[in-house]
Design an enzyme around this catalytic site. Structure first.
Site, PDB file in Angstrom:
ATOM      1  N   TYR A  40       0.825  -1.213   0.000  1.00  0.00           N
ATOM      2  CA  TYR A  40       0.000   0.000   0.000  1.00  0.00           C
ATOM      3  C   TYR A  40       0.858   1.262   0.000  1.00  0.00           C
ATOM      4  CZ  TYR A  40      -3.839  -3.111   1.487  1.00  0.00           C
ATOM      5  OH  TYR A  40      -4.767  -4.120   1.583  1.00  0.00           O
ATOM      6  N   HIS A 103       0.607 -11.717   3.030  1.00  0.00           N
ATOM      7  CA  HIS A 103      -0.415 -11.093   2.195  1.00  0.00           C
ATOM      8  C   HIS A 103      -0.970 -12.024   1.122  1.00  0.00           C
ATOM      9  CE1 HIS A 103      -1.597  -6.827   0.579  1.00  0.00           C
ATOM     10  NE2 HIS A 103      -2.621  -7.657   0.591  1.00  0.00           N
TER      11      HIS A 103
END
Length: 279
Positions: A40, A103
Site C-alpha cells: 500500500y 499477504h
C-alpha cells in the site's frame, strides 16, 4: 488478543496530508483498528499520522490495533522477512505490530505453479514466528490462504494463524473456507466486503427490500451480512458520514442472512484473491 470487529482500510490512501485527515476522521468516528500493507506504500504516512492523532484523541498506542502485511519473497526468505518486519516497525513508528499477515501465498515474482512457493511460505511464516517470540509482532495471520495452505502450516508451525483475511461478500461467500476457519479457531476478516460496489449485487431485490425495511443504505445491508456472522470487516471511506454509517449496521434475522447468501455466484472482484490457483 481482542480484535475489533470493525476496522478501517487504508488501501490507496497514500498522500501524507490525506492520511492525516482521513485517520483523524476515522478515530473521531470510533475506529480503533487500521489495516495497511507493504504494497500500500503508506506505512510511513500512517505512522506519522498516528503519532500526531493519538494524543489528540486522548488515546495511546495500546488503544488501537495495527495490521500490516507482506508478500513472501523468493530471495533470502527468512532473513528478508525479518528485515521487512523491522522496516514496518520503523515506518509505523511503533515498538510492535499487533497483527502481521502473509499477504498472499506466493511471492510476487513467482508463478502460481512454482513448486517452490510452499517453501517460501514456510520460511516466511517461520520468520514471523521468530518476530512473535521477540515481541515485535503480537499475532501472526495470513491473507488469501485456502484450506490447503492453512493445512500446510500444521506440518511445521507451532500454531495456526490467528486470522485469515479474504475477499468476502454475498457474491463470494466462501462457505467451506469459513467453516474450516471457524472449526480451527481462525478468525475471518473480510476485505472488499462491499464487492467493489458491484451493480448486480447492490441492485438485487433482496438488498433493496432489506435496505428499505431497516431504513439504511444498501452498503449497510451488505456489511451486516458479514458482521452478523461474526466476520470482521475493514471498509474504507474518505467521507466522515460514511465512516460513521459503516459502523452502524442493522441486526439481520437468520432467514435474511440466508437470503443474502443465496446471491452467491462464487465471484471475486479483486484480481489477486485467486489463492486457490497457487501451489
Amino acid at each position: 488478543m481482542r480484535i475489533p470487529q470493525f476496522g478501517f482500510g487504508t488501501y490507496k490512501i497514500t498522500e501524507a496530508s490525506e492520511v492525516l485527515s482521513v485517520l483523524d476522521d476515522a478515530l473521531k468516528a470510533g475506529y480503533r483498528l487500521f489495516d495497511t500493507a507493504k504494497v500500500y506504500n503508506n506505512e510511513k504516512e500512517i505512522g506519522s499520522a498516528l503519532k500526531i492523532l493519538l494524543p489528540k484523541h486522548n488515546l495511546t498506542r495500546e488503544d488501537i490495533t495495527i495490521i500490516s502485511k507482506l508478500h513472501p519473497t523468493a530471495q533470502n526468505t527468512f532473513d528478508e522477512t525479518i528485515r521487512r518486519v523491522y522496516e514496518s516497525l520503523d515506518l509505523l513508528q511503533t515498538d510492535y505490530i499487533d497483527i502481521y499477515l502473509i499477504h498472499y501465498p506466493k511471492p510476487n515474482e513467482c508463478q502460481n505453479e512454482d513448486e517452490n512457493n510452499a517453501e517460501y511460505r514456510r520460511l516466511t511464516y517461520c520468520a514471523l514466528e521468530k518476530c512473535l517470540e521477540d515481541g515485535k509482532i503480537r499475532t501472526i495471520g495470513v491473507s488469501n490462504y485456502e484450506i490447503r495452505h492453512l493445512e500446510e502450516i500444521r506440518g511445521f508451525a507451532k500454531h495456526l494463524p490467528v486470522l485469515n483475511q479474504i475477499e468476502l461478500h454475498p457474491h463470494f461467500t466462501r462457505k467451506e473456507l469459513r467453516e474450516y476457519c471457524r472449526s480451527n479457531g481462525i478468525i475471518v476478516q473480510a476485505f472488499s466486503s462491499l464487492a467493489r460496489h458491484n451493480e448486480q449485487l447492490f441492485g438485487s431485490e433482496i438488498v433493496g427490500k432489506l435496505a428499505e425495511k431497516y431504513e439504511v443504505p444498501a452498503t449497510s445491508i451488505i456489511l451486516a451480512w458479514a458482521t452478523n456472522q461474526n466476520i470482521l470487516i475493514i471498509p474504507k471511506s474518505t467521507n466522515f458520514n460514511r465512516m460513521v454509517q459503516n459502523l452502524n449496521v442493522p441486526q439481520l434475522s437468520i432467514p435474511e442472512i440466508e437470503a443474502l447468501s443465496e446471491l452467491n455466484i462464487n465471484k471475486n472482484y479483486v484480481g489477486r484473491t485467486t489463492g486457490w490457483l497457487v501451489q
